[in-house]
Motif scaffolding. Sequence first.
Motif, PDB file in Angstrom:
ATOM      1  N   PHE A 120      -8.117  -1.428  -3.376  1.00 17.88           N
ATOM      2  CA  PHE A 120      -7.057  -1.659  -4.362  1.00 17.88           C
ATOM      3  C   PHE A 120      -6.084  -0.481  -4.408  1.00 17.88           C
ATOM      4  O   PHE A 120      -4.860  -0.656  -4.359  1.00 17.88           O
ATOM      5  CB  PHE A 120      -7.684  -1.885  -5.739  1.00 17.88           C
ATOM      6  N   ILE A 121      -6.613   0.732  -4.482  1.00 20.87           N
ATOM      7  CA  ILE A 121      -5.771   1.930  -4.575  1.00 20.87           C
ATOM      8  C   ILE A 121      -4.965   2.122  -3.304  1.00 20.87           C
ATOM      9  O   ILE A 121      -3.761   2.404  -3.342  1.00 20.87           O
ATOM     10  CB  ILE A 121      -6.631   3.177  -4.863  1.00 20.87           C
TER      11      ILE A 121
ATOM     12  N   SER B 184      -3.944  -5.739  -5.495  1.00 24.23           N
ATOM     13  CA  SER B 184      -2.756  -4.871  -5.508  1.00 24.23           C
ATOM     14  C   SER B 184      -1.498  -5.677  -5.785  1.00 24.23           C
ATOM     15  O   SER B 184      -0.463  -5.105  -6.148  1.00 24.23           O
ATOM     16  CB  SER B 184      -2.627  -4.132  -4.174  1.00 24.23           C
TER      17      SER B 184
ATOM     18  N   PHE C 218       2.048  -0.251  -0.925  1.00 23.54           N
ATOM     19  CA  PHE C 218       3.047  -1.253  -1.280  1.00 23.54           C
ATOM     20  C   PHE C 218       4.067  -0.756  -2.310  1.00 23.54           C
ATOM     21  O   PHE C 218       5.203  -1.220  -2.332  1.00 23.54           O
ATOM     22  CB  PHE C 218       2.367  -2.510  -1.830  1.00 23.54           C
ATOM     23  N   VAL C 219       3.654   0.168  -3.179  1.00 23.12           N
ATOM     24  CA  VAL C 219       4.516   0.574  -4.295  1.00 23.12           C
ATOM     25  C   VAL C 219       5.340   1.817  -3.974  1.00 23.12           C
ATOM     26  O   VAL C 219       6.520   1.910  -4.341  1.00 23.12           O
ATOM     27  CB  VAL C 219       3.667   0.820  -5.568  1.00 23.12           C
TER      28      VAL C 219
ATOM     29  N   THR D 201      -2.233  -0.591  -3.114  1.00 24.08           N
ATOM     30  CA  THR D 201      -1.223  -0.403  -4.157  1.00 24.08           C
ATOM     31  C   THR D 201      -0.276   0.733  -3.807  1.00 24.08           C
ATOM     32  O   THR D 201       0.950   0.599  -3.927  1.00 24.08           O
ATOM     33  CB  THR D 201      -1.887  -0.141  -5.517  1.00 24.08           C
ATOM     34  N   LEU D 202      -0.826   1.865  -3.373  1.00 26.89           N
ATOM     35  CA  LEU D 202       0.022   2.995  -3.009  1.00 26.89           C
ATOM     36  C   LEU D 202       0.938   2.658  -1.838  1.00 26.89           C
ATOM     37  O   LEU D 202       2.129   2.978  -1.848  1.00 26.89           O
ATOM     38  CB  LEU D 202      -0.836   4.216  -2.667  1.00 26.89           C
TER      39      LEU D 202
ATOM     40  N   PRO E  51      -0.179  -4.955  -9.714  1.00 26.06           N
ATOM     41  CA  PRO E  51       0.710  -3.834 -10.027  1.00 26.06           C
ATOM     42  C   PRO E  51       2.037  -3.898  -9.294  1.00 26.06           C
ATOM     43  O   PRO E  51       3.063  -3.433  -9.820  1.00 26.06           O
ATOM     44  CB  PRO E  51      -0.101  -2.596  -9.603  1.00 26.06           C
ATOM     45  N   VAL E  52       2.046  -4.474  -8.081  1.00 28.12           N
ATOM     46  CA  VAL E  52       3.311  -4.592  -7.343  1.00 28.12           C
ATOM     47  C   VAL E  52       4.286  -5.491  -8.103  1.00 28.12           C
ATOM     48  O   VAL E  52       5.461  -5.150  -8.295  1.00 28.12           O
ATOM     49  CB  VAL E  52       3.071  -5.152  -5.921  1.00 28.12           C
TER      50      VAL E  52
ATOM     51  N   TYR F  80       5.355  -3.732 -11.406  1.00 28.69           N
ATOM     52  CA  TYR F  80       6.230  -2.585 -11.126  1.00 28.69           C
ATOM     53  C   TYR F  80       7.631  -3.043 -10.721  1.00 28.69           C
ATOM     54  O   TYR F  80       8.632  -2.658 -11.330  1.00 28.69           O
ATOM     55  CB  TYR F  80       5.573  -1.756 -10.018  1.00 28.69           C
TER      56      TYR F  80
ATOM     57  N   ASP G 210       4.810  -6.269   3.847  1.00 30.64           N
ATOM     58  CA  ASP G 210       3.615  -6.164   2.996  1.00 30.64           C
ATOM     59  C   ASP G 210       2.589  -7.238   3.328  1.00 30.64           C
ATOM     60  O   ASP G 210       1.381  -7.003   3.248  1.00 30.64           O
ATOM     61  CB  ASP G 210       4.004  -6.260   1.517  1.00 30.64           C
TER      62      ASP G 210
ATOM     63  N   GLY H  29       4.736 -10.546  -4.204  1.00 31.34           N
ATOM     64  CA  GLY H  29       3.355 -10.678  -4.662  1.00 31.34           C
ATOM     65  C   GLY H  29       2.609 -11.769  -3.914  1.00 31.34           C
ATOM     66  O   GLY H  29       1.454 -11.584  -3.508  1.00 31.34           O
TER      67      GLY H  29
END
Length: 238
Positions: free
Chosen positions: A102-103, A156, A109-110, A106-107, A159-160, A163, A138, A10
């Motif tokens: 953000f989206i 992002s 990285f996750v 996030t995608l 959520p990383v 998750y 990342d 993070g």
Amino acid sequence: MVLLGTIINGLSIIAGSFIGRLLNRIPDRIKGTVMHAIGLAVMVLGLEMGLKSEQYIIVILSLVFGAVIGELLRLEEYLNALGAWLERKFGGNGQGSVAEAFITATLVFVIGAMAILGALDSGIRGDNTVLYTKSVLDGFTALILSSTLGFGVIFSAVPVVLYEGAIALFAKQINHLIPSSVLNAFITEMTATGGIMIFAIGLNIAGLAKFRVANFLPGIFVVAVFIALLHIYHTIAA
């Protein structure tokens, strides 16, 4: 420390995003070309991930059902509203949609095996090696994305951390309750499904299309449902 790898991941995203913001004062002409280059690279990444599927019907059904759920929930609309609020709250720099940044981040990285397997290694064996490697990757990715897409990339990290942290904290229970074959199947099909979403994001970044990618996100959870149902079917059939 179980969450050490997650926390460093993070922080690397946050650091990369801050550095990327310092590099955003580039001419619009150069920025446009760079955006096209990033879009092409993201498309190749998504395509490579999408081709990993071993049961492509699951990917198709997950995307379809996920898109229906996302449209009914109007996820894209709400995320754009959240992005607008964040931009007003934290003073955006006018580089584009905070929600898109953000989206996208996030995608990227996750989705994929490193997030899940790295968190599992951290929780089960206390080995953060995979997450350390992911943190470096990342961090550089966040730097590049934030220099073009804007400061929304920094969010992002939330959520990383949530998750990967949840997986790390419950790693032993996950390892005990979920058969390795089921977990591996989920990782494979989730990676492929997310890869197609990332490919769509690449098209958006390159300006070749305008997909409402946020409305595809429930497809990730639909993958888990289909994999569970398939496991139950095989168990009964056996």
